[in-house]
Design an enzyme around this catalytic site. Structure first.
Site, PDB file in Angstrom:
ATOM      1  N   ALA A 215      30.256  43.628 -38.242  1.00 31.89           N
ATOM      2  CA  ALA A 215      30.030  42.404 -39.031  1.00 31.89           C
ATOM      3  C   ALA A 215      30.866  42.497 -40.292  1.00 31.89           C
ATOM      4  O   ALA A 215      31.167  43.596 -40.763  1.00 31.89           O
ATOM      5  CB  ALA A 215      28.556  42.273 -39.384  1.00 31.89           C
TER       6      ALA A 215
ATOM      7  N   LYS B 163      30.069  60.662 -34.299  1.00 30.43           N
ATOM      8  CA  LYS B 163      30.749  59.493 -34.852  1.00 30.43           C
ATOM      9  C   LYS B 163      31.607  59.906 -36.053  1.00 30.43           C
ATOM     10  O   LYS B 163      32.726  59.416 -36.241  1.00 30.43           O
ATOM     11  CB  LYS B 163      29.712  58.438 -35.262  1.00 30.43           C
ATOM     12  CG  LYS B 163      30.346  57.094 -35.558  1.00 30.43           C
ATOM     13  CD  LYS B 163      29.334  55.991 -35.738  1.00 30.43           C
ATOM     14  CE  LYS B 163      30.066  54.704 -36.103  1.00 30.43           C
ATOM     15  NZ  LYS B 163      29.262  53.841 -36.958  1.00 30.43           N
TER      16      LYS B 163
ATOM     17  N   ASN C 115      35.635  59.519 -36.450  1.00 28.39           N
ATOM     18  CA  ASN C 115      36.162  58.871 -37.653  1.00 28.39           C
ATOM     19  C   ASN C 115      37.200  59.769 -38.331  1.00 28.39           C
ATOM     20  O   ASN C 115      38.274  59.309 -38.718  1.00 28.39           O
ATOM     21  CB  ASN C 115      34.997  58.561 -38.602  1.00 28.39           C
ATOM     22  CG  ASN C 115      35.443  57.818 -39.843  1.00 28.39           C
ATOM     23  OD1 ASN C 115      36.189  58.350 -40.633  1.00 28.39           O
ATOM     24  ND2 ASN C 115      34.993  56.583 -39.995  1.00 28.39           N
TER      25      ASN C 115
ATOM     26  N   SER D 280      38.148  50.784 -40.006  1.00 26.88           N
ATOM     27  CA  SER D 280      37.391  50.294 -41.167  1.00 26.88           C
ATOM     28  C   SER D 280      37.959  50.875 -42.463  1.00 26.88           C
ATOM     29  O   SER D 280      38.045  50.181 -43.482  1.00 26.88           O
ATOM     30  CB  SER D 280      35.917  50.652 -41.025  1.00 26.88           C
ATOM     31  OG  SER D 280      35.778  52.043 -40.811  1.00 26.88           O
TER      32      SER D 280
HETATM   33  P1  NAP Z   1      28.624  45.624 -47.340  1.00 27.86           P
HETATM   34  O1  NAP Z   1      28.988  44.429 -46.548  1.00 27.86           O
HETATM   35  O2  NAP Z   1      29.511  46.051 -48.452  1.00 27.86           O
HETATM   36  O3  NAP Z   1      27.157  45.380 -47.903  1.00 27.86           O
HETATM   37  C1  NAP Z   1      26.527  46.292 -48.743  1.00 27.86           C
HETATM   38  C2  NAP Z   1      25.513  45.535 -49.556  1.00 27.86           C
HETATM   39  O4  NAP Z   1      24.741  46.466 -50.305  1.00 27.86           O
HETATM   40  C3  NAP Z   1      26.124  44.555 -50.559  1.00 27.86           C
HETATM   41  O5  NAP Z   1      25.529  43.308 -50.371  1.00 27.86           O
HETATM   42  C4  NAP Z   1      25.754  45.155 -51.897  1.00 27.86           C
HETATM   43  O6  NAP Z   1      25.470  44.197 -52.898  1.00 27.86           O
HETATM   44  C5  NAP Z   1      24.464  45.847 -51.542  1.00 27.86           C
HETATM   45  N1  NAP Z   1      24.043  46.840 -52.530  1.00 27.86           N
HETATM   46  C6  NAP Z   1      24.659  47.979 -52.899  1.00 27.86           C
HETATM   47  N2  NAP Z   1      23.947  48.621 -53.815  1.00 27.86           N
HETATM   48  C7  NAP Z   1      22.847  47.869 -54.052  1.00 27.86           C
HETATM   49  C8  NAP Z   1      21.727  47.987 -54.906  1.00 27.86           C
HETATM   50  N3  NAP Z   1      21.580  49.040 -55.707  1.00 27.86           N
HETATM   51  N4  NAP Z   1      20.786  47.027 -54.877  1.00 27.86           N
HETATM   52  C9  NAP Z   1      20.924  45.955 -54.065  1.00 27.86           C
HETATM   53  N5  NAP Z   1      21.962  45.772 -53.215  1.00 27.86           N
HETATM   54  C10 NAP Z   1      22.906  46.721 -53.228  1.00 27.86           C
HETATM   55  O7  NAP Z   1      28.434  46.898 -46.409  1.00 27.86           O
HETATM   56  P2  NAP Z   1      28.203  46.953 -44.824  1.00 27.86           P
HETATM   57  O8  NAP Z   1      29.500  46.700 -44.149  1.00 27.86           O
HETATM   58  O9  NAP Z   1      27.006  46.149 -44.436  1.00 27.86           O
HETATM   59  O10 NAP Z   1      27.902  48.506 -44.649  1.00 27.86           O
HETATM   60  C11 NAP Z   1      26.632  49.098 -44.873  1.00 27.86           C
HETATM   61  C12 NAP Z   1      26.663  50.463 -44.164  1.00 27.86           C
HETATM   62  O11 NAP Z   1      26.713  50.228 -42.755  1.00 27.86           O
HETATM   63  C13 NAP Z   1      27.917  51.292 -44.489  1.00 27.86           C
HETATM   64  O12 NAP Z   1      27.602  52.645 -44.560  1.00 27.86           O
HETATM   65  C14 NAP Z   1      28.833  51.027 -43.313  1.00 27.86           C
HETATM   66  O13 NAP Z   1      29.757  52.057 -43.060  1.00 27.86           O
HETATM   67  C15 NAP Z   1      27.812  50.917 -42.181  1.00 27.86           C
HETATM   68  N6  NAP Z   1      28.302  50.146 -41.027  1.00 27.86           N
HETATM   69  C16 NAP Z   1      28.843  48.912 -41.198  1.00 27.86           C
HETATM   70  C17 NAP Z   1      29.282  48.202 -40.092  1.00 27.86           C
HETATM   71  C18 NAP Z   1      29.884  46.826 -40.240  1.00 27.86           C
HETATM   72  O14 NAP Z   1      30.387  46.297 -39.233  1.00 27.86           O
HETATM   73  N7  NAP Z   1      29.862  46.203 -41.389  1.00 27.86           N
HETATM   74  C19 NAP Z   1      29.186  48.765 -38.817  1.00 27.86           C
HETATM   75  C20 NAP Z   1      28.615  50.030 -38.676  1.00 27.86           C
HETATM   76  C21 NAP Z   1      28.186  50.724 -39.807  1.00 27.86           C
HETATM   77  P3  NAP Z   1      26.572  43.333 -53.656  1.00 27.86           P
HETATM   78  O15 NAP Z   1      26.853  42.190 -52.732  1.00 27.86           O
HETATM   79  O16 NAP Z   1      25.860  42.932 -54.880  1.00 27.86           O
HETATM   80  O17 NAP Z   1      27.740  44.225 -53.868  1.00 27.86           O
END
Ligand code: NAP
Length: 308
Positions: free
Chosen positions: A134, A187, A191, A255
């Site tokens: 996503a 994983k 990576n 990524s």
């Molecule tokens: P993301 O889109 O950057 O979203 C992270 C969210 O966390 C943001 O909305 C951020 O808020 C929020 N956040 C961070 N610190 C916070 C706090 N203290 N209080 C409240 N909100 C906070 O990240 P993501 O892609 O979803 O990734 C999350 C994890 O999943 C990562 O470790 C990533 O590697 C893993 N992952 C992601 C995917 C993917 O496809 N995206 C797939 C597999 C694994 P702000 O909007 O205010 O910055």
């Protein structure tokens, strides 16, 4: 039986957080987003909710939201922030977690999970590893880009939680894993073999097929590391899987490549950084992995990006 009244508190209304929140909410589960501060909450309210785009169709989910310092207790928390934000985020929420709280950790890589668990000894921490994809297309707007699978598990308690049925109802394809650490290590190793090289060669995954010797050496060293860390099963057939992943995702940018290309912080400290730190702890000399880590650190440093 699943308790339908337990609210899913979801910290991080980003890509994965938004994706989980929208699917749980439309399946009837109570969901509350936890946002950083009042400014973010005001911006969220202005937008009217999270929009999820699936197969080109956008739908708005007007989910309840609050800030970290809301006083209500939390029994079930999905931590959906980046690995480098996880410890700070849970520290702020720790006083709100009930004695029987469960925390689901969606972070990629390794290292953040341990740091989170140490902050909330009263809670059960459930680790997740997901192949779903996503991304954020705009503020509060998430695109479900790739269907995948999520494995969940708890190395300290192999009994699955009752709420897996809620994930089923929400269409979140998952399995309960009896070896979630093995999955996370595997994983992480994939990576380490692929992502840093795509950054350094500035290429798509498929172009790594032009560097077979480098990949083979890295896989050997990663295999050694996995064996030393007690993860022999995660080492099995690693090189073959790396080659298979490179072929299957040949047209994609990794990524980490995407993060660097867009000037975003990477999760390096929880990926190759964690692997190198583990090797050092075991006094294991892995020269190619260490050199790759150093080259990547230099590359990030030249672009003003953090090294952890
Ligand atoms: P993301 O889109 O950057 O979203 C992270 C969210 O966390 C943001 O909305 C951020 O808020 C929020 N956040 C961070 N610190 C916070 C706090 N203290 N209080 C409240 N909100 C906070 O990240 P993501 O892609 O979803 O990734 C999350 C994890 O999943 C990562 O470790 C990533 O590697 C893993 N992952 C992601 C995917 C993917 O496809 N995206 C797939 C597999 C694994 P702000 O909007 O205010 O910055």
């Amino acid at each position: 039986m699943s308790d339908p009244r337990t609210t899913w508190h979801i910290l991080g209304a980003g890509s994965l957080g938004g994706l989980w929140a929208a699917r749980l909410a439309r399946a009837g589960a109570p969901v509350r987003l936890i946002l950083r501060d009042r400014g973010r909450l005001a911006a969220y309210r202005q937008a009217g909710g999270v929009t999820l785009v699936e197969r080109g169709q956008a739908r708005l989910y007007p989910l309840d939201a609050e800030t970290t310092d809301d006083p209500a207790p939390i029994r079930r928390l999905l931590l959906a922030c980046k690995a480098y934000d996880a410890e700070g985020a849970i520290a702020a929420l720790a006083p709100r977690l009930t004695g029987d709280a469960e925390v689901v950790l969606l972070q990629n890589g390794l290292g953040s999970q341990e740091a989170v668990a140490a902050r909330v000894p009263q809670a059960r921490c459930i680790l997740a590893s997901s192949t779903e994809g996503a991304f954020r297309e705009g503020a509060w707007r998430v695109v479900f880009a790739g269907h995948g699978h999520t494995w969940l598990g708890d190395p300290l308690d192999l009994a699955p939680p009752h709420w897996l049925a809620e994930l089923e109802q929400a269409g979140i394809v998952h399995d309960w894993s009896l070896d979630i650490l093995g999955r996370l290590w595997r994983k992480l190793a994939l990576n380490c073999a692929i992502n840093p090289l795509t950054v350094l060669y500035d290429c798509r995954n498929g172009a790594l097929q032009q560097h077979p010797a480098e990949l083979a050496t890295l896989c050997d060293e990663l295999g050694e590391l996995l064996h030393t860390c007690g993860q022999a099963a995660a080492a099995e057939g690693l090189h073959e899987e790396v080659q298979r992943v490179i072929r299957a995702t040949a047209a994609n940018y990794s990524s980490m490549h995407q993060d660097v290309a867009q000037g975003r912080r990477t999760e390096i400290g929880y990926l190759i950084g964690h692997a190198c730190a583990a090797a050092e702890r075991h006094r294991l000399v892995l020269p190619h992995l260490a050199a790759l880590h150093q080259r990547l650190l230099k590359h990030l440093n030249q672009r003003g990006l953090p090294s952890h």
